[in-house]
Design a protein around this motif. Structure first.
Motif, PDB file in Angstrom:
ATOM      1  N   ALA A 281       0.828  -1.208   0.000  1.00 14.15           N
ATOM      2  CA  ALA A 281       0.000   0.000   0.000  1.00 14.15           C
ATOM      3  C   ALA A 281       0.863   1.259   0.000  1.00 14.15           C
ATOM      4  CB  ALA A 281      -0.922  -0.008   1.217  1.00 14.15           C
ATOM      5  N   VAL A 282       0.350   2.309  -0.627  1.00 14.98           N
ATOM      6  CA  VAL A 282       1.065   3.578  -0.696  1.00 14.98           C
ATOM      7  C   VAL A 282       0.112   4.712  -0.331  1.00 14.98           C
ATOM      8  CG1 VAL A 282       2.589   2.701  -2.510  1.00 14.98           C
ATOM      9  CG2 VAL A 282       0.551   4.023  -3.144  1.00 14.98           C
ATOM     10  N   VAL A 283       0.704   5.864  -0.037  1.00 15.05           N
ATOM     11  CA  VAL A 283      -0.066   7.094   0.188  1.00 15.05           C
ATOM     12  C   VAL A 283       0.242   8.044  -0.962  1.00 15.05           C
ATOM     13  CG1 VAL A 283      -0.419   9.093   1.678  1.00 15.05           C
ATOM     14  CG2 VAL A 283      -0.053   6.834   2.688  1.00 15.05           C
ATOM     15  N   ARG A 284      -0.801   8.552  -1.590  1.00 11.69           N
ATOM     16  CA  ARG A 284      -0.630   9.533  -2.662  1.00 11.69           C
ATOM     17  C   ARG A 284      -1.139  10.888  -2.174  1.00 11.69           C
ATOM     18  NH1 ARG A 284      -3.407   8.321  -8.321  1.00 11.69           N
ATOM     19  NH2 ARG A 284      -5.295   8.479  -7.040  1.00 11.69           N
ATOM     20  N   LYS A 285      -0.257  11.896  -2.247  1.00 18.83           N
ATOM     21  CA  LYS A 285      -0.621  13.263  -1.888  1.00 18.83           C
ATOM     22  C   LYS A 285      -0.580  14.117  -3.157  1.00 18.83           C
ATOM     23  CE  LYS A 285       1.463  13.172   2.759  1.00 18.83           C
ATOM     24  NZ  LYS A 285       2.432  13.875   3.658  1.00 18.83           N
ATOM     25  N   VAL A 286      -1.686  14.765  -3.458  1.00 15.79           N
ATOM     26  CA  VAL A 286      -1.761  15.650  -4.619  1.00 15.79           C
ATOM     27  C   VAL A 286      -1.917  17.081  -4.111  1.00 15.79           C
ATOM     28  CG1 VAL A 286      -2.988  16.226  -6.741  1.00 15.79           C
ATOM     29  CG2 VAL A 286      -2.814  13.833  -6.007  1.00 15.79           C
ATOM     30  N   TYR A 287      -0.988  17.948  -4.507  1.00 20.11           N
ATOM     31  CA  TYR A 287      -0.995  19.355  -4.099  1.00 20.11           C
ATOM     32  C   TYR A 287      -1.338  20.221  -5.308  1.00 20.11           C
ATOM     33  CZ  TYR A 287       1.752  17.438  -0.219  1.00 20.11           C
ATOM     34  OH  TYR A 287       2.200  16.694   0.846  1.00 20.11           O
ATOM     35  N   ARG A 288      -2.329  21.094  -5.168  1.00 21.06           N
ATOM     36  CA  ARG A 288      -2.741  21.971  -6.257  1.00 21.06           C
ATOM     37  C   ARG A 288      -2.479  23.435  -5.883  1.00 21.06           C
ATOM     38  NH1 ARG A 288      -6.222  17.600  -6.152  1.00 21.06           N
ATOM     39  NH2 ARG A 288      -7.304  18.459  -4.341  1.00 21.06           N
ATOM     40  N   ASN A 289      -1.979  24.195  -6.833  1.00 21.22           N
ATOM     41  CA  ASN A 289      -1.661  25.608  -6.606  1.00 21.22           C
ATOM     42  C   ASN A 289      -2.585  26.493  -7.425  1.00 21.22           C
ATOM     43  OD1 ASN A 289       0.738  25.122  -4.940  1.00 21.22           O
ATOM     44  ND2 ASN A 289       1.643  24.340  -6.829  1.00 21.22           N
ATOM     45  N   ARG A 290      -3.119  27.511  -6.770  1.00 13.41           N
ATOM     46  CA  ARG A 290      -4.023  28.440  -7.448  1.00 13.41           C
ATOM     47  C   ARG A 290      -3.653  29.873  -7.061  1.00 13.41           C
ATOM     48  NH1 ARG A 290      -9.907  25.558  -6.247  1.00 13.41           N
ATOM     49  NH2 ARG A 290      -9.284  23.415  -6.763  1.00 13.41           N
TER      50      ARG A 290
ATOM     51  N   GLN B 257       3.760  31.959  -6.892  1.00 12.57           N
ATOM     52  CA  GLN B 257       4.926  31.824  -6.025  1.00 12.57           C
ATOM     53  C   GLN B 257       5.794  30.622  -6.369  1.00 12.57           C
ATOM     54  OE1 GLN B 257       3.299  31.780  -2.048  1.00 12.57           O
ATOM     55  NE2 GLN B 257       2.497  33.865  -2.229  1.00 12.57           N
ATOM     56  N   THR B 258       5.324  29.758  -7.273  1.00 13.71           N
ATOM     57  CA  THR B 258       6.117  28.567  -7.631  1.00 13.71           C
ATOM     58  C   THR B 258       7.157  28.854  -8.705  1.00 13.71           C
ATOM     59  OG1 THR B 258       4.560  27.832  -9.354  1.00 13.71           O
ATOM     60  CG2 THR B 258       4.124  27.094  -7.097  1.00 13.71           C
ATOM     61  N   PHE B 259       7.212  30.072  -9.200  1.00 11.41           N
ATOM     62  CA  PHE B 259       8.171  30.400 -10.256  1.00 11.41           C
ATOM     63  C   PHE B 259       9.604  30.179  -9.774  1.00 11.41           C
ATOM     64  CE2 PHE B 259      11.016  33.428 -12.399  1.00 11.41           C
ATOM     65  CZ  PHE B 259      10.850  33.011 -13.715  1.00 11.41           C
ATOM     66  N   GLY B 260      10.358  29.397 -10.529  1.00  5.97           N
ATOM     67  CA  GLY B 260      11.756  29.158 -10.213  1.00  5.97           C
ATOM     68  C   GLY B 260      11.999  28.279  -9.006  1.00  5.97           C
ATOM     69  N   ARG B 261      10.962  27.628  -8.487  1.00  5.30           N
ATOM     70  CA  ARG B 261      11.102  26.810  -7.278  1.00  5.30           C
ATOM     71  C   ARG B 261      10.802  25.345  -7.578  1.00  5.30           C
ATOM     72  NH1 ARG B 261       7.883  28.493  -2.219  1.00  5.30           N
ATOM     73  NH2 ARG B 261       9.504  27.194  -1.273  1.00  5.30           N
TER      74      ARG B 261
ATOM     75  N   GLY C 112       5.491  27.334 -17.014  1.00  7.07           N
ATOM     76  CA  GLY C 112       6.657  27.267 -16.148  1.00  7.07           C
ATOM     77  C   GLY C 112       6.347  27.288 -14.676  1.00  7.07           C
ATOM     78  N   LEU C 113       5.081  27.417 -14.315  1.00  2.00           N
ATOM     79  CA  LEU C 113       4.658  27.445 -12.915  1.00  2.00           C
ATOM     80  C   LEU C 113       3.984  26.125 -12.561  1.00  2.00           C
ATOM     81  CD1 LEU C 113       3.131  31.041 -12.856  1.00  2.00           C
ATOM     82  CD2 LEU C 113       5.455  30.352 -12.233  1.00  2.00           C
ATOM     83  N   VAL C 114       4.070  25.737 -11.288  1.00  5.26           N
ATOM     84  CA  VAL C 114       3.558  24.432 -10.856  1.00  5.26           C
ATOM     85  C   VAL C 114       2.060  24.505 -10.609  1.00  5.26           C
ATOM     86  CG1 VAL C 114       3.721  22.582  -9.157  1.00  5.26           C
ATOM     87  CG2 VAL C 114       5.768  23.909  -9.766  1.00  5.26           C
ATOM     88  N   ALA C 115       1.287  23.849 -11.459  1.00  4.59           N
ATOM     89  CA  ALA C 115      -0.155  23.788 -11.266  1.00  4.59           C
ATOM     90  C   ALA C 115      -0.525  22.689 -10.272  1.00  4.59           C
ATOM     91  CB  ALA C 115      -0.855  23.540 -12.601  1.00  4.59           C
ATOM     92  N   GLU C 116       0.225  21.571 -10.328  1.00  5.30           N
ATOM     93  CA  GLU C 116      -0.097  20.422  -9.466  1.00  5.30           C
ATOM     94  C   GLU C 116       1.151  19.569  -9.305  1.00  5.30           C
ATOM     95  OE1 GLU C 116      -3.939  18.234 -10.067  1.00  5.30           O
ATOM     96  OE2 GLU C 116      -2.568  16.594 -10.592  1.00  5.30           O
ATOM     97  N   SER C 117       1.324  19.015  -8.127  1.00 11.12           N
ATOM     98  CA  SER C 117       2.424  18.073  -7.913  1.00 11.12           C
ATOM     99  C   SER C 117       1.923  16.920  -7.058  1.00 11.12           C
ATOM    100  CB  SER C 117       3.630  18.747  -7.248  1.00 11.12           C
ATOM    101  OG  SER C 117       3.322  19.212  -5.943  1.00 11.12           O
TER     102      SER C 117
END
Length: 260
Positions: free
Chosen positions: A32-41, A47-51, A85-90
């Motif tokens: 079994a695994v844990v999946r974490k989905v992070y969304r940025n709006r 703020q995710t630029f260059g990070r 270039g920005l993080v929509a989801e990870s």
């Protein structure tokens, strides 16, 4: 190669479902695994630029902790989806640790501190938390979010086995942090803020510090005197400055805690 679709078909349980974060358990048993989905709006997306994305930061931090033999959720994989270039989801995938509950929830169930058994269990948990923070700091890792909600209690609470489960704000610096300002930030958030003083009694906080200092009375006294009188605004300002200095400028932390 992880087959998340296959694991989800076998078993799928949602632990958290919010606009910005979804946490799920996929699969059963040892696999079994844990999946974490992070969304940025909005501003968070900008703020995710260059990070590095949050999932990548947490994966890297857990990898460093595992290499230092710090008990933590096993990092397995990460991915991201960028837009302009920005993080929509990870997404972060870690191993699932069975038979666990957050330290925050366990402490909430152990509310009758007058009961001798409850008092012994809480004392063991405070000691375990102090040792866990010491292990991290000796390995040169500042946890960043050492609140009880980010530690898991494995098995019976009286056994006091803790596992780190949330690490996106951690800093991996490669040298001991014992007695540094970064260490004080962790200890404040873990035991001395107003919220933590509702989780831990004064006696339990002292027990946590004793475990953290491993009997070093001078370190115990210096940490207690500094943390007991530290106002929240000063902590927040100092922590923001520390993130700038050590997270972005990569300066070397000083060897002794500064006095408030």
């Amino acid at each position: 190669m992880l087959d998340l679709a296959r694991l989800a078909a076998a078993h799928h349980r949602v632990l958290k479902d919010e606009p910005d974060t979804t946490v799920e358990v996929l699969g059963e048993g040892a696999g079994a695994v844990v999946r974490k989905v992070y969304r940025n709006r909005g501003s968070r997306w900008l703020q995710t630029f260059g990070r590095r994305c949050r999932a990548r930061r947490e994966f890297d931090n857990l990898t460093a902790m595992a290499a230092a033999a710090v008990p933590c959720t096993p990092p397995l994989a990460w991915s991201e989806r960028r837009r302009y270039g920005l993080v929509a989801e990870s997404t972060l995938v870690t191993g699932f640790v069975p038979g666990t509950e957050t330290l925050k929830r366990v402490l909430g169930t152990l509310s009758d501190r007058r009961d001798p058994g409850t008092a012994r269990t809480r004392a063991a948990l405070a000691t375990a938390m102090g040792r866990l923070c010491r292990h991290l700091h000796l390995a040169g890792i500042a946890w960043g979010t050492p609140m009880p909600r980010n530690a898991l209690v494995v098995g019976e609470p009286s056994a006091a086995q803790l596992v780190v489960c949330d690490t996106p704000a951690a800093l991996v610096l490669g040298r001991s942090l014992l007695g540094t300002e970064l260490a004080l930030h962790d200890l404040f958030d873990g035991a001395f803020s107003a919220s933590r003083q509702r989780d831990w009694s004064a006696v339990e906080r002292l027990r946590l510090l004793r475990a953290y200092a491993a009997g070093d009375r001078d370190l115990i006294r210096r940490c207690w005197r500094t943390l007991a009188k530290r106002p929240r605004w000063r902590h927040d300002a100092g922590r923001a400055l520390a993130m700038l200095r050590f997270g972005y400028l990569r300066r070397t932390p000083s060897p002794r805690p500064t006095k408030s």
